[in-house]
Design a protein around this motif. Sequence first.
Motif, PDB file in Angstrom:
ATOM      1  N   GLU A 184      34.589 -26.549  15.951  1.00  0.00           N
ATOM      2  CA  GLU A 184      34.136 -26.350  14.574  1.00  0.00           C
ATOM      3  C   GLU A 184      32.636 -26.582  14.477  1.00  0.00           C
ATOM      4  O   GLU A 184      32.090 -27.438  15.168  1.00  0.00           O
ATOM      5  N   LEU A 185      32.009 -25.826  13.594  1.00  0.00           N
ATOM      6  CA  LEU A 185      30.568 -25.989  13.373  1.00  0.00           C
ATOM      7  C   LEU A 185      30.337 -27.062  12.326  1.00  0.00           C
ATOM      8  O   LEU A 185      30.774 -26.936  11.178  1.00  0.00           O
ATOM      9  N   VAL A 214      28.821 -16.908  11.696  1.00  0.00           N
ATOM     10  CA  VAL A 214      29.816 -17.859  11.197  1.00  0.00           C
ATOM     11  C   VAL A 214      30.069 -17.603   9.720  1.00  0.00           C
ATOM     12  O   VAL A 214      29.159 -17.708   8.893  1.00  0.00           O
ATOM     13  N   TRP A 267      28.280 -27.519  17.349  1.00  0.00           N
ATOM     14  CA  TRP A 267      29.704 -27.245  17.537  1.00  0.00           C
ATOM     15  C   TRP A 267      30.389 -28.476  18.110  1.00  0.00           C
ATOM     16  O   TRP A 267      29.979 -29.004  19.137  1.00  0.00           O
TER      17      TRP A 267
END
Length: 211
Positions: free
Chosen positions: A205-206, A153, A201
Amino acid sequence: MLKKYKTILAQAEAEIVEKKSRFIATVRPVKTEEEARSFIEELKKKYWDATHNVFAYQIGERNEIQRFSDDGEPQGTAGMPVLNVLKGEDVKDTAIVVTRYFGGLVRAYGKAAKEGLLTAGIAELVLYSRYFVTVDYTDSGKVQYEILQDGHVLHDTQYTDQVQFCVLVESEQSEAFEKKMLDIMKGKQAAEKVDEVFGVWQNGELQLTES
């Protein structure tokens, strides 16, 4: 420290009706036994007129703390099924109170608890290593390509006299990531591990947590 674990992120409530009995399952994330007990007392006050307020919770990396109560129902028929839902899903740091208004089937406690968890949403938290990777502009393209190619990421990028990537790497892939960066940079140390953080998540989106 665990690399991954399942929990819930917010309180939720679900309700089912079985054979004229009303069951309300309230689920809350808890970090300590004190938090769990406080939650249970809060629900007992809220549903003071209910026939039973059955509860179960499990807390800790290895689920060291597991408690349940039948709250006056026949022994093993109410609290244990609720605890079994938590154990079956391996959901950590979570408490469930199932409130019953009289009538119907005792076996609905487990079903109500399951509905409560589904409403809350079980989230898998993953432990990430956070790295700053600092490179010259001439190397930034290939470094960024390799970071994304390996599925890491790219959390942030800072442009100054050099380019600094903030990269989140699943903890168990840290060693391979560091080796890859050394290979790309021909032995030059470019990746600095800053800390470790849990992420989950949500909606593509993280989201980083303080867990």
